[in-house]
Design an enzyme around this catalytic site. Structure first.
Site, PDB file in Angstrom:
ATOM      1  N   HIS A 272      -3.159   2.745   5.240  1.00 34.71           N
ATOM      2  CA  HIS A 272      -3.561   1.519   5.945  1.00 34.71           C
ATOM      3  C   HIS A 272      -2.471   1.268   6.984  1.00 34.71           C
ATOM      4  O   HIS A 272      -1.301   1.600   6.751  1.00 34.71           O
ATOM      5  CB  HIS A 272      -3.558   0.282   5.051  1.00 34.71           C
ATOM      6  CG  HIS A 272      -4.427   0.330   3.841  1.00 34.71           C
ATOM      7  ND1 HIS A 272      -4.057   0.947   2.684  1.00 34.71           N
ATOM      8  CD2 HIS A 272      -5.639  -0.229   3.600  1.00 34.71           C
ATOM      9  CE1 HIS A 272      -5.019   0.781   1.769  1.00 34.71           C
ATOM     10  NE2 HIS A 272      -5.997   0.083   2.299  1.00 34.71           N
TER      11      HIS A 272
ATOM     12  N   ASP B  39       0.618  -0.197   5.562  1.00 34.95           N
ATOM     13  CA  ASP B  39       1.463   0.658   4.712  1.00 34.95           C
ATOM     14  C   ASP B  39       2.580   1.311   5.513  1.00 34.95           C
ATOM     15  O   ASP B  39       3.668   1.562   4.995  1.00 34.95           O
ATOM     16  CB  ASP B  39       0.655   1.805   4.086  1.00 34.95           C
ATOM     17  CG  ASP B  39      -0.539   1.326   3.303  1.00 34.95           C
ATOM     18  OD1 ASP B  39      -0.495   0.200   2.788  1.00 34.95           O
ATOM     19  OD2 ASP B  39      -1.523   2.097   3.214  1.00 34.95           O
TER      20      ASP B  39
HETATM   21  C1  XLS Z   1      -9.068  -0.972  -3.357  1.00 34.78           C
HETATM   22  C2  XLS Z   1      -9.476   0.177  -2.552  1.00 34.78           C
HETATM   23  C3  XLS Z   1      -8.519   0.521  -1.427  1.00 34.78           C
HETATM   24  C4  XLS Z   1      -9.219   1.405  -0.437  1.00 34.78           C
HETATM   25  C5  XLS Z   1      -8.601   1.419   0.903  1.00 34.78           C
HETATM   26  O1  XLS Z   1      -9.576  -1.206  -4.443  1.00 34.78           O
HETATM   27  O2  XLS Z   1      -9.678   1.273  -3.385  1.00 34.78           O
HETATM   28  O3  XLS Z   1      -7.376   1.112  -1.932  1.00 34.78           O
HETATM   29  O4  XLS Z   1      -9.321   2.701  -0.900  1.00 34.78           O
HETATM   30  O5  XLS Z   1      -8.537   0.181   1.493  1.00 34.78           O
END
Ligand code: XLS
Ligand code: NI
Ligand code: NI
Length: 436
Positions: free
Chosen positions: A100, A103
């Site tokens: 993201h 991140d």
């Molecule tokens: C959260 C999601 C997140 C997505 C990406 O539950 O799994 O990690 O994979 O935003």
């Protein structure tokens, strides 16, 4: 120069099933041929940046348990985090990673500052990718952590939040495009609601539909060749998440004219939370022609939370990869470990071991799935079960040549009286057990 975070770590080696070294692979061999294709090219492993390098180990009753030298909010911290992340990707030998925006870059005070920080870090990551050959499976925008998104991103009652989210996604697609990402993911973190008392559901769904159309239009405008993926999830964080499961997402895509443009990223734990099995979601996505990628993890079967544990249940993995292979395997997608350590697993080594064992488990699942396919272990009995539909009369009934009255006449004329047949579930379950 190494950061030293993992000590003097080198590339994790394959040592075979009898190895007792936790820092070795027992099953995963990138070059091993499975159904005529390298294992690495089948599995297309990716590490998720957020769980391994950003999450501090908190739970609702306590805060940070992990001590990481890069925890902080400066560009220098972000660079150290990237250095350590790439050391881990290289040691594991994974071909991909995912992130993201939030991140990889420090949080700024404004959209402009966020964008600037993102661009700085995209250049930094681009250099690391060029140096190591590690690629980006997908990028995404974090439209759920910051308080501005508490009432939704695209589904927010405030158009300024919609605009901020749209602008953010634009920068994240740009970043993904620049780094040659193979997909762009949208998980609707806050796209849902807590109470209908303050929610205009019809309006929010239309906003979500518009937002997704904007994303697809922009992808084509800039010539991004990757796939746009939606990640379904039924609850958490909001009580009613709009992208509940694969079936719900498909209905949504149909309604907003996007079923040929958008596919799904299916997560094991989210499937379980939706009351399905992982393989149900995979098989349905195949049947609907919208399968894209997987977020591999394991959900606790009792807690009702998205526990995001590392996978370690080989029979489950075997059935999951069975459906991935049945659908023709990954094209742009891959196996992203959307999984985090337990908060007591505080050692650097835990990060390595969790991924190694997850990769081994997937490799075993893949090999079992491939053997089941090669032997026709499940497809032969399935073909036999539906063989009646190959009959000409049955085909007329199926393809529209016959109406209800024609069918009724046919039943009468031939005195059709169906014979009950066993579904053989236990026999089939035992066939699967022979392969895992
Ligand atoms: C959260 C999601 C997140 C997505 C990406 O539950 O799994 O990690 O994979 O935003
Ligand atoms: Ni996920
Ligand atoms: Ni999740």
């Amino acid at each position: 120069m190494s950061t030293g975070f993992f000590g003097d770590i080198s590339r994790i080696e394959y040592k075979g099933p009898d190895s007792t070294d936790p820092l070795s692979f027992r099953y995963y061999q990138p070059d091993e041929q499975v159904m005529g294709k390298r294992m690495e090219d089948h599995l297309r492993f990716a590490v998720a940046y957020w769980h391994s390098f950003v999450w501090p180990g908190g739970d609702p009753f306590g805060g940070q348990t992990f001590e990481r030298p890069w925890f902080g909010d400066t560009v220098a911290d972000a660079k150290l985090k990237a250095d350590v992340a790439f050391e881990m990707f290289s040691a594991l030998g994974v071909p991909y990673y995912c992130f993201h925006d939030a991140d990889i870059r420090p949080e700024g005070q404004s959209f402009a500052q966020n964008t600037k920080n993102l661009e700085t870090m995209v250049d930094y990551l681009g250099d690391k990718m060029a140096a190591t050959g590690i690629k980006l499976l997908w990028g995404t925008a974090n439209l759920f952590s910051h308080r501005r998104f508490m009432s939704g991103a695209s589904t927010n009652p405030d158009p300024d939040v919609f605009a901020f989210a749209a602008a953010t996604v634009k920068t994240c697609i740009d970043a993904t495009h620049k780094l040659n990402g193979e997909n762009y993911v949208l998980w609707g973190g806050r796209e849902g609601y807590e109470t209908l008392l303050n929610t205009n559901m019809e309006r929010e769904l239309d906003q979500l539909g518009r937002f997704l159309n904007l994303v697809v239009e922009y992808k084509h405008k800039i010539g991004f060749k990757g796939a746009i993926l939606i990640e379904p999830k039924p609850q958490e964080p909001t009580k009613h998440q709009y992208d509940y499961d694969v079936a719900t997402v498909y209905g949504f895509l149909k309604r907003y004219g996007l079923e040929d443009e958008v596919r799904v990223n299916i997560e094991q734990g989210h499937a379980i939370l939706a009351g399905h099995s992982f393989e149900h979601e995979l098989a349905l996505a195949n049947a609907l022609g919208i399968f894209g990628s997987i977020d591999m993890n394991r959900n606790d079967y009792q807690s009702g939370w998205d526990t995001d544990q590392f996978p370690n249940n080989v029979p489950e993995m075997a059935l999951a990869y069975y459906h991935v292979l049945q659908g023709g395997g990954f094209t742009t997608g891959g196996t992203n470990f959307d999984a985090k350590l337990r908060r007591q697993s505080i050692d650097p080594e835990d990060l390595l071991i969790s991924h190694i064992s997850g990769m081994d488990c997937c490799a075993r699942g893949l090999m079992a799935a491939a053997r089941m396919i090669e032997d026709g272990a499940l497809s032969d009995p399935l073909d036999e079960r539906y063989a009646g539909w190959m009959d000409q009369q049955a085909q007329h009934m199926f393809n529209g040549d016959m109406g209800l009255d024609d069918i009724a006449a046919h039943v009468l004329q031939n005195d059709i009286n169906p014979r009950a047949r066993s579904g053989q579930q236990e026999k089939l379950e035992n066939i699967v057990n022979r392969y895992v």
